[in-house]
Design a protein around this motif. Structure first.
Motif, mmCIF file in Angstrom:
data_model
loop_
_atom_site.group_PDB
_atom_site.id
_atom_site.type_symbol
_atom_site.label_atom_id
_atom_site.label_comp_id
_atom_site.label_asym_id
_atom_site.label_seq_id
_atom_site.Cartn_x
_atom_site.Cartn_y
_atom_site.Cartn_z
ATOM 1 N N LEU A 97 0.836 -1.211 0.000
ATOM 2 C CA LEU A 97 0.000 0.000 0.000
ATOM 3 C C LEU A 97 0.870 1.261 0.000
ATOM 4 C CD1 LEU A 97 -2.764 1.393 0.245
ATOM 5 C CD2 LEU A 97 -2.612 1.096 2.721
ATOM 6 N N ASP A 98 1.987 1.207 0.733
ATOM 7 C CA ASP A 98 2.846 2.403 0.804
ATOM 8 C C ASP A 98 3.339 2.808 -0.590
ATOM 9 O OD1 ASP A 98 4.279 0.012 0.747
ATOM 10 O OD2 ASP A 98 5.969 0.794 1.899
ATOM 11 N N HIS A 99 3.703 1.841 -1.427
ATOM 12 C CA HIS A 99 4.167 2.176 -2.787
ATOM 13 C C HIS A 99 3.020 2.772 -3.625
ATOM 14 C CE1 HIS A 99 7.939 0.553 -1.882
ATOM 15 N NE2 HIS A 99 7.865 -0.630 -2.470
ATOM 16 N N LEU A 100 1.821 2.210 -3.464
ATOM 17 C CA LEU A 100 0.696 2.719 -4.253
ATOM 18 C C LEU A 100 0.315 4.141 -3.794
ATOM 19 C CD1 LEU A 100 -1.253 2.077 -6.555
ATOM 20 C CD2 LEU A 100 -2.840 1.122 -4.868
ATOM 21 N N THR A 160 11.767 -10.616 -13.882
ATOM 22 C CA THR A 160 11.414 -10.066 -12.578
ATOM 23 C C THR A 160 12.292 -8.849 -12.320
ATOM 24 O OG1 THR A 160 11.043 -12.322 -11.821
ATOM 25 C CG2 THR A 160 11.134 -10.623 -10.137
ATOM 26 N N ILE A 161 11.631 -7.715 -12.009
ATOM 27 C CA ILE A 161 12.369 -6.505 -11.629
ATOM 28 C C ILE A 161 12.357 -6.479 -10.111
ATOM 29 C CG2 ILE A 161 12.505 -3.992 -11.872
ATOM 30 C CD1 ILE A 161 10.461 -4.267 -14.222
ATOM 31 N N LYS A 162 13.491 -6.817 -9.521
ATOM 32 C CA LYS A 162 13.552 -6.934 -8.052
ATOM 33 C C LYS A 162 13.879 -5.572 -7.463
ATOM 34 C CE LYS A 162 14.357 -11.684 -8.152
ATOM 35 N NZ LYS A 162 13.594 -12.685 -7.432
ATOM 36 N N MET A 163 13.078 -5.137 -6.521
ATOM 37 C CA MET A 163 13.358 -3.872 -5.843
ATOM 38 C C MET A 163 14.379 -4.118 -4.732
ATOM 39 S SD MET A 163 11.791 -1.749 -7.535
ATOM 40 C CE MET A 163 10.748 -2.024 -8.978
ATOM 41 N N GLN A 164 15.260 -3.171 -4.551
ATOM 42 C CA GLN A 164 16.308 -3.325 -3.539
ATOM 43 C C GLN A 164 15.846 -2.694 -2.232
ATOM 44 O OE1 GLN A 164 19.420 -4.863 -4.685
ATOM 45 N NE2 GLN A 164 17.935 -5.297 -6.310
ATOM 46 N N GLY A 165 16.058 -3.377 -1.121
ATOM 47 C CA GLY A 165 15.656 -2.865 0.186
ATOM 48 C C GLY A 165 14.174 -2.544 0.192
ATOM 49 N N ALA A 166 13.833 -1.450 0.903
ATOM 50 C CA ALA A 166 12.415 -1.089 1.002
ATOM 51 C C ALA A 166 12.012 -0.151 -0.124
ATOM 52 C CB ALA A 166 12.160 -0.437 2.353
ATOM 53 N N ASP A 167 12.972 0.247 -0.972
ATOM 54 C CA ASP A 167 12.705 1.274 -1.969
ATOM 55 C C ASP A 167 11.965 0.741 -3.179
ATOM 56 O OD1 ASP A 167 13.965 3.015 -0.393
ATOM 57 O OD2 ASP A 167 15.878 2.976 -1.473
ATOM 58 N N HIS A 216 8.501 -8.345 -3.317
ATOM 59 C CA HIS A 216 8.849 -6.936 -3.518
ATOM 60 C C HIS A 216 9.545 -6.797 -4.867
ATOM 61 C CE1 HIS A 216 10.873 -3.014 -2.057
ATOM 62 N NE2 HIS A 216 9.692 -2.781 -2.572
ATOM 63 N N GLU A 217 8.763 -6.994 -5.893
ATOM 64 C CA GLU A 217 9.296 -7.078 -7.258
ATOM 65 C C GLU A 217 8.133 -6.874 -8.219
ATOM 66 O OE1 GLU A 217 10.792 -11.046 -6.721
ATOM 67 O OE2 GLU A 217 8.845 -11.978 -7.043
#
Ligand SMILES: C[S@@+](CC[C@H](N)C(=O)[O-])C[C@H]1O[C@@H](n2cnc3c(N)ncnc32)[C@H](O)[C@@H]1O
Length: 311
Positions: free
Chosen positions: A18-21, A264-271, A296-297
């Motif tokens: 939800l935070d990303h959206l 797959t586009i993997k996001m690094q850490g929480a970003d 988280h990808e």
């Protein structure tokens, strides 16, 4: 008013993101649990599990009336409990059951509309008869194979294939980058593709020994179209910075030598690397989605004849 079109879209956040959206949609009319309502044209965002395409406000005076009003519109309605959970569950009980059992891969995705509703108060609901995702709230499970694959990562590849409506044909040539321990390779070889599996680590020996599988140890991003030639399927589940994957994918796209691409586009850490995700999405003929089986990808899909389900 008994029923009124909203002139908006409702975006149901991907599970856990939800935070990303919220970051993608800073201006919104409403927030109901994990559902963001934004008026105006549809926004291109990544971190959704489902988008409500034709939301309505519906007034009702009883549980029975709410269920009848929904059923008069169509058969399939997934409840999204944001508030008044008990009342929403009572309405859902009066509606036809939804198909929820795990299904074997591949299966025919139903083309009947899948709606969704949530209660705003005791006598008012937000409901959309059409949604971007064919599954209830974007959720579904495969019948899992607990013995064959060495990891559960194959489920996201299966999901991507299912949504495109395309599976590899026997003998098609596949490059699987970041293949270890071998879940994606198992899935592709199981469908009859001939797979070159590359990773810095070893594949599980029984996957490496599968018919049609060839393995290579090293840096997948050193495998370029000029040296490898044409492939029917270019796959990557490599753990790396999104920008490193993008540079490699752009070379393959420019070469015209990769017929179908799933990465797959993997996001690094929480970003969330929004700028790079947008560059992926700008590649002609492609789309970027968050799959139900993604963590988280995000999933980059560029597949010929993609049916576009789930977007
Ligand atoms: C998430 S795992 C892949 C899981 C695999 N798709 C499966 O289904 O079993 C990511 C893999 O990327 C590999 N990897 C990381 N950087 C790499 C690189 N530059 N080249 C090749 N493999 C790499 C890691 O060794 C790891 O095995």
């Amino acid at each position: 008013m008994s029923e009124r079109a909203l002139g908006a879209y409702c975006y149901h956040a991907a599970r856990g993101f939800l935070d990303h959206l919220l970051e993608e949609l800073p201006e919104r009319d409403r927030l109901d649990g994990e559902l963001l309502t934004v008026s105006g044209p549809r926004q291109r965002v990544f971190w959704t599990r489902n988008v409500w395409l034709s939301p309505l406000l519906i007034e009702f005076s009883s549980v029975r009336e709410a269920a009848n009003k929904l059923r008069d519109i169509q058969r399939n309605w997934a409840p999204l409990p944001a508030r008044l959970h008990r009342r929403a569950a009572l309405i859902a009980e009066k509606l036809p059951p939804l198909p929820r059992r795990p299904r074997p891969f591949p299966f025919a995705v139903p083309d009947t509309p899948m709606g969704a509703f949530t209660l705003l108060d005791e006598g008012l609901m937000l409901a959309s008869p059409s949604c971007s995702n064919p599954f209830p709230n974007g959720e579904f499970d495969f019948e899992e194979d607990h013995e064959g694959p060495p990891s559960r990562a194959y489920r996201k590849l299966w999901e991507a294939l299912l949504l495109t409506g395309k599976v590899p044909r026997p003998g098609e040539r596949c490059l699987d980058a970041g293949a270890a321990p071998g879940g994606w390779t198992w899935a592709m070889a199981g469908l009859g593709a001939s797979v070159l599996a590359i990773d810095r680590a070893e594949l599980e020996p029984r996957i490496a020994a599968m018919s049609g599988v060839e393995t290579m140890k090293g840096d997948a991003f050193a495998l370029l179209p000029e040296t490898l030639g044409a492939v029917d399927w270019l796959l990557s589940d490599v753990i790396c910075y999104p920008s490193a994957l993008l540079a490699w994918v752009e070379r393959w796209v420019a070469s015209g030598l990769a017929k179908n691409i799933i990465c797959t586009i993997k996001m690094q850490g929480a970003d969330f690397d929004r700028a790079t995700a947008a560059r992926f999405a700008a590649i002609p003929g492609s789309r970027v989605v968050h799959l139900w089986h993604n963590r988280h990808e995000l999933c980059f899909i560029r597949v010929e004849g993609d049916r576009g389900l789930g977007s």
